[in-house]
Design an enzyme around this catalytic site. Structure first.
Site, mmCIF file in Angstrom:
data_model
loop_
_atom_site.group_PDB
_atom_site.id
_atom_site.type_symbol
_atom_site.label_atom_id
_atom_site.label_comp_id
_atom_site.label_asym_id
_atom_site.label_seq_id
_atom_site.Cartn_x
_atom_site.Cartn_y
_atom_site.Cartn_z
ATOM 1 N N GLY A 1 41.236 43.317 34.589
ATOM 2 C CA GLY A 1 41.423 41.876 34.520
ATOM 3 C C GLY A 1 40.443 41.133 35.397
ATOM 4 O O GLY A 1 39.896 40.092 35.009
ATOM 5 N N ASP A 2 40.204 41.652 36.595
ATOM 6 C CA ASP A 2 39.222 41.046 37.486
ATOM 7 C C ASP A 2 37.829 41.078 36.874
ATOM 8 O O ASP A 2 37.083 40.095 36.922
ATOM 9 C CB ASP A 2 39.200 41.780 38.829
ATOM 10 C CG ASP A 2 40.347 41.394 39.733
ATOM 11 O OD1 ASP A 2 40.550 40.186 39.942
ATOM 12 O OD2 ASP A 2 41.034 42.290 40.237
ATOM 13 N N THR A 3 37.469 42.223 36.327
ATOM 14 C CA THR A 3 36.122 42.374 35.779
ATOM 15 C C THR A 3 35.917 41.492 34.553
ATOM 16 O O THR A 3 34.862 40.857 34.406
ATOM 17 C CB THR A 3 35.861 43.848 35.420
ATOM 18 O OG1 THR A 3 36.117 44.656 36.565
ATOM 19 C CG2 THR A 3 34.431 44.045 34.970
#
Length: 404
Positions: free
Chosen positions: A175-177
């Protein structure tokens, strides 16, 4: 590939000045991507321990080896943002920067006197990327948001499970990436707009929205048919055949035979032309209706041979297939190496460390590894001097613990 072999390539983003205020993953990954392609990234970290990522997962001589990937090509300014003097330094940097990246909880920048609109009033060309769990507006904006929660809210976690089992998380902070890459897209779009108008803007990326943007037909299927897509394990719902099949040696072969002509070749290979030539299975819709039967046929064939033999036969029939790699498989793979995706850097003590290469590949202005990830505050004096601070002023800030 070593450091020395990749330092002379031209840079697509040469001359772009980026101030990175974020920590951990999403904001820093966006800045890392820009840095890989030539942007000058000044990473601002707390002066006591720096970005927490320095201490995450496996460490070498007290520093995470992940740090060598996430912070390559960056400069480190160790600065206390909670102090008026630290905030003034950020304002001075923002006045000269092209891009500022932050991934704090909404309201933090404003509380520090660093409201992006005020920064842009002083520098109208400034582009500000704001990454947060739920975005800068809406009823959830003030909630703390991490990628694991965002992935669940976006519908991804519900699908990553075997039917009837507890949903599991993807083994990386996907999700961060994904949010970081959406942020990079936003920055590049904003740079194009600035090229035409001379004006910067604010980019608002929410972790859950970035993941939701990748959820394909999930919502329209629900809207049109009331269908709630459920977990399907290693299969791809609505696409057949596409699954992982256990082989005689206990390994698995991933086989994607869902193209119409590919399906016929696959059935011929496994000696099931009765399925391959069945008019009812000529299209994906017909195969989806009988996917259990098709999977059973492929599974029976795969179970008679080891993975290597299965993959060799599939390659001969031009059926897309592959094994499930571990990192040991990746490190030994000749294609990874030929594509420059396995690079070796020399650490400060001379030891070699393998790190992922740079993606995407640009023919005229490829990215490159110009410098290793910095020590905490490694560039503080140089950055502050470039802003016009004297050696005495820098020393005073350091004595007071504002700068390291």
């Amino acid at each position: 590939m070593t450091n020395a072999a990749i330092t002379s390539t031209p840079a697509a983003l040469a001359g772009l000045k980026v101030v990175e205020l974020g920590q951990l993953i999403a904001g820093p990954f966006a800045a890392k991507t820009l840095a890989d392609f030539g942007a000058e990234v000044i990473k601002i970290e707390p002066p006591n321990r720096g970005d927490p990522l320095r201490q995450w997962r496996l460490m070498l001589d007290g520093t995470s080896v992940w740090w060598q990937v996430q912070s390559r090509n960056k400069r480190s300014l160790a600065l206390d943002l909670r102090t008026p003097e630290g905030q003034d330094v950020v304002r001075r940097l923002a006045a000269e920067a092209d891009v500022l990246i932050e991934n704090f909880r909404p309201g933090a920048m404003e509380a520090w006197g660093l409201d992006p609109e005020q920064l842009r009033a002083a520098n109208p060309r400034l582009i500000v990327l704001r990454v947060s769990g739920y975005g800068q507006t809406g009823p959830y904006r003030d909630r703390p948001g991490f990628a694991a929660v965002a992935e669940a809210m976006a519908g991804l976690r519900h699908l990553t499970a075997e039917p009837g089992r507890v949903p599991v998380r993807t083994g990386v902070s996907i999700g961060d990436t994904i949010a970081a890459l959406h942020g990079v897209i936003g920055i590049l779009l904003a740079l194009q707009h600035r090229h035409a108008t001379g004006q910067g803007q604010v980019i608002d990326v929410a972790l859950y929205e970035a993941v939701f943007n990748c959820m394909e037909s999930l919502l329209p299927e629900y809207s049109a048919f009331g269908v709630v897509r459920e977990p399907a394990g290693s299969a791809m719902p609505g696409i057949a055949p596409s699954n992982a099949y256990r082989c005689a040696d206990g390994g698995y072969a991933l086989i994607a035979g869902n193209g119409d002509s590919i399906f016929r070749r696959l059935m011929s290979l496994i000696q099931r032309d009765d399925l391959g030539q069945d008019p009812a299975l000529a299209s994906n819709a017909g195969r989806v209706a009988r996917v259990a039967e098709i999977d059973a046929a492929i599974g029976h064939w795969a179970a008679q041979q080891p993975v290597d033999a299965v993959l060799q036969a599939l390659a001969g029939a031009e059926v897309p297939a592959g094994r499930i790699y571990t990192v040991a498989d990746i490190a030994a793979d000749p294609h990874y190496r030929a594509r420059g995706m396995l690079q070796q850097v020399a650490l400060a003590d001379g030891r070699a460390l393998d790190v992922p290469g740079i993606c995407p590949k640009l023919s005229a202005t490829p990215g490159c590894h110009r410098r290793n990830a910095p020590a905490l505050g490694q560039d503080s004096d140089a950055v502050l001097a470039e802003l016009g601070l004297t050696a005495e002023q820098i020393a005073q800030l350091r004595e007071r613990g504002i700068v390291r």
